[in-house]
Design a protein around this motif. Structure first.
Motif, PDB file in Angstrom:
ATOM      1  N   CYS A 160       2.272  -9.696  -4.039  1.00  0.00           N
ATOM      2  CA  CYS A 160       1.323 -11.129  -4.549  1.00  0.00           C
ATOM      3  C   CYS A 160       0.243 -11.117  -2.870  1.00  0.00           C
ATOM      4  CB  CYS A 160       2.355 -12.179  -3.623  1.00  0.00           C
ATOM      5  SG  CYS A 160       3.384 -11.760  -2.477  1.00  0.00           S
ATOM      6  N   THR A 161       0.013 -11.850  -1.899  1.00  0.00           N
ATOM      7  CA  THR A 161      -0.873 -11.570  -0.581  1.00  0.00           C
ATOM      8  C   THR A 161       0.065 -11.595   0.033  1.00  0.00           C
ATOM      9  OG1 THR A 161      -0.482 -13.794  -1.130  1.00  0.00           O
ATOM     10  CG2 THR A 161      -3.253 -13.048  -1.486  1.00  0.00           C
TER      11      THR A 161
ATOM     12  N   SER B 125       4.997 -15.187  -1.374  1.00  0.00           N
ATOM     13  CA  SER B 125       3.051 -15.986  -0.572  1.00  0.00           C
ATOM     14  C   SER B 125       3.713 -17.038  -0.572  1.00  0.00           C
ATOM     15  CB  SER B 125       2.505 -15.854  -2.113  1.00  0.00           C
ATOM     16  OG  SER B 125       1.395 -16.752  -2.042  1.00  0.00           O
TER      17      SER B 125
ATOM     18  N   GLN C 262       1.751 -20.745 -11.377  1.00  0.00           N
ATOM     19  CA  GLN C 262       2.453 -19.281 -11.950  1.00  0.00           C
ATOM     20  C   GLN C 262       3.909 -20.241 -13.310  1.00  0.00           C
ATOM     21  OE1 GLN C 262       1.250 -16.986 -12.593  1.00  0.00           O
ATOM     22  NE2 GLN C 262      -0.741 -16.612 -11.435  1.00  0.00           N
TER      23      GLN C 262
ATOM     24  N   GLU D 274      -0.251 -18.678  -6.529  1.00  0.00           N
ATOM     25  CA  GLU D 274       0.745 -17.538  -6.679  1.00  0.00           C
ATOM     26  C   GLU D 274       2.558 -18.022  -7.238  1.00  0.00           C
ATOM     27  OE1 GLU D 274      -0.231 -13.814  -4.419  1.00  0.00           O
ATOM     28  OE2 GLU D 274      -0.633 -15.233  -2.769  1.00  0.00           O
TER      29      GLU D 274
ATOM     30  N   ALA E 243      -2.593 -13.743  -8.685  1.00  0.00           N
ATOM     31  CA  ALA E 243      -2.119 -14.408  -9.385  1.00  0.00           C
ATOM     32  C   ALA E 243      -2.402 -13.869 -11.160  1.00  0.00           C
ATOM     33  CB  ALA E 243      -3.605 -15.731  -9.386  1.00  0.00           C
TER      34      ALA E 243
ATOM     35  N   GLN F 243       0.280 -10.869 -11.371  1.00  0.00           N
ATOM     36  CA  GLN F 243       1.458 -12.105 -11.536  1.00  0.00           C
ATOM     37  C   GLN F 243       1.988 -12.911 -12.690  1.00  0.00           C
ATOM     38  OE1 GLN F 243       0.697 -14.652  -8.232  1.00  0.00           O
ATOM     39  NE2 GLN F 243       0.770 -12.832  -6.962  1.00  0.00           N
TER      40      GLN F 243
ATOM     41  N   VAL G 139       7.980 -14.610  -5.256  1.00  0.00           N
ATOM     42  CA  VAL G 139       6.668 -14.269  -4.389  1.00  0.00           C
ATOM     43  C   VAL G 139       7.133 -14.917  -3.009  1.00  0.00           C
ATOM     44  CG1 VAL G 139       5.088 -14.064  -6.591  1.00  0.00           C
ATOM     45  CG2 VAL G 139       5.871 -16.549  -4.963  1.00  0.00           C
TER      46      VAL G 139
ATOM     47  N   VAL H 278      -6.592 -14.493  -4.001  1.00  0.00           N
ATOM     48  CA  VAL H 278      -5.680 -14.801  -4.140  1.00  0.00           C
ATOM     49  C   VAL H 278      -5.650 -14.622  -5.737  1.00  0.00           C
ATOM     50  CG1 VAL H 278      -4.356 -17.132  -4.558  1.00  0.00           C
ATOM     51  CG2 VAL H 278      -5.338 -16.016  -2.274  1.00  0.00           C
TER      52      VAL H 278
END
Length: 434
Positions: A308-309, A359, A368, A364, A333, A336, A357, A329
């Protein structure tokens, strides 16, 4: 390499800052690079402290510098100014020394030598004005602060961003909770909800009591919660996808599960294996892309800590805020979603799946799981209970997932999103004659 220790340390700090702002994971690479490795331990610690201080307050520093500069100087000159300001305002460096060593650093490099007068004048101007205020809205990149404000409101965004400037304590996860009180006393640590230890102790971790014996490993208090929610039982099979650096693998193994740890990075899995050896725990390690791993095995419990970020990790890694880009992002995503679909196929009927995550970005996390559950009616949420796994009660959402914000735990913690799900048990095959 300069023979002047002060200049050598500041040259290393400049390389750290350059690397941190030029590419994702650049700071970690530079910390292990030759400029740092050649320094004695004390100078190495100073170089890291200067670079981290500049990163933690990069927004306020740049705001103050912009008022002193008619036009942006070359990046290396700007970074010298940033490091000089960080030393003068937030480290135990005399103001005159912060200016003089910054001028010397500029003079020592061909590309910045012509700007040594500018460095001197600008830093002296900053010192006359005094340290810039830690305005929360200035501590984060504007695009990220705007996202946090939209997701968590102005008060929430301010509470999150305020922690950017604060150096965190160190959190530890214990191999055995029975040893918590004794180890906490030895390390002058606080026992947190869930059983993590938090200590303000500094220095070489390898010299801390219990390290060589494998009694604990470093893991943020928030990062320890997903594995606790998975609640692996002795003898169960457990799969840790995207497992490195391995804190969650160690947790699952310590719980007595038969653990398989999958990660695409062989060097990072090697570090995981070293920690398994140090702690006396065991797990199968597999170098593979979790989305395309070819084996068909299924498991009682599956944990996916997806790439993730990593915006929730800024307390220890402030560079992630400045290395992240808005387009990441959406692209992450998509990764993910692919990994979550693959993880679901690894869960036995009746088994459990935890997705997490580190994040702060809803795309994210919440988005999700909403998308996944709509596509997979054989999975449903298994809500967390208040305080379960040591999660702050403020983090519990109405649907039973966790949105852990950094200010939810006194003293701060990493930001995480965590969702626990169960797969519908296989229906019994009806028998009898027709």
């Amino acid at each position: 390499m300069s023979s002047d220790p002060q200049l050598a340390a500041r040259t290393a700090a400049l390389e750290l800052l350059d690397a941190a702002l030029s590419r994702r994971a650049g700071l970690d690479e530079a910390l292990a690079g030759p400029a740092m490795s050649r320094l004695p331990p004390r100078d190495r610690a100073f170089a890291r402290a200067v670079a981290m201080a500049a990163l933690r307050r990069l927004g306020p520093i740049d705001k103050a510098l912009s008022a002193k500069l008619n036009r942006p100087p070359p990046p290396a000159v700007l970074n010298i100014l940033r490091l000089g300001a960080a030393q003068a305002f937030w480290l135990d460096v005399p103001e005159f020394a912060a200016v003089a060593t910054s001028v010397e650093l500029a003079a020592s490099r061909k590309g910045t030598r012509a700007f040594k007068g500018l460095v001197n004048a600008v830093l002296r101007g900053l010192l006359r004005d005094g340290p810039p205020a830690d305005d929360p809205a200035a501590l984060a990149p504007p695009w990220l602060y705007a996202r946090w404000r939209a997701a968590y409101g102005e008060a929430g965004a301010q509470a999150v961003a305020t922690l950017i400037a604060q150096e965190p304590a160190t959190d530890l996860t214990l191999k055995s909770s029975e040893e918590a009180e004794g180890i906490a006393e030895t390390l002058d640590a606080q026992v947190l909800p869930g059983g993590s230890l938090r200590t303000s102790r500094r220095g070489d971790l390898a010299e801390w009591p219990g390290y060589a014996e494998g009694a604990w490993w470093v893991q943020d208090a928030s990062a320890a919660i997903p594995a606790r929610l998975l609640a692996a039982q002795p003898g169960e099979t457990a799969l840790d996808l995207c497992a490195a650096p391995g804190g969650k693998t160690l947790q699952l193994a310590a719980a007595g599960a038969q653990v398989t740890a999958v990660d695409r990075s062989a060097p990072r899995l090697k570090r995981l294996s070293a920690n398994l050896a140090r702690t006396g725990l065991s797990a199968e390690t597999v170098v593979a892309d979790a989305a395309t791993w070819g084996e068909g095995r299924t498991f009682d419990a599956v944990l996916l800590d997806a790439p993730c970020t990593a915006t929730g990790t800024f307390r220890r890694h402030p560079d992630v805020l400045w290395a992240a880009r808005p387009g990441e992002v959406a692209s992450l995503a998509a990764v993910q979603a692919s990994l979550l679909a693959a993880a679901a196929e690894r869960v036995k009927p009746g088994g459990r799946l935890v997705y997490c995550v580190c994040s702060l970005e809803p795309e994210e996390g919440e988005a999700q799981i909403e998308r996944f559950l709509a596509a997979r009616p054989d999975f449903s949420l298994a809500p967390a209970s208040p305080g379960e796994g040591g999660a702050p009660e403020a983090s519990l959402k109405p649907d039973g997932t966790l949105r852990i914000l950094p200010h939810h735990l006194p003293g701060g913690c990493d930001g995480f999103y965590v969702a626990r799900m169960v797969r519908q048990a296989a229906l019994p095959v009806s028998g009898g004659a027709r």
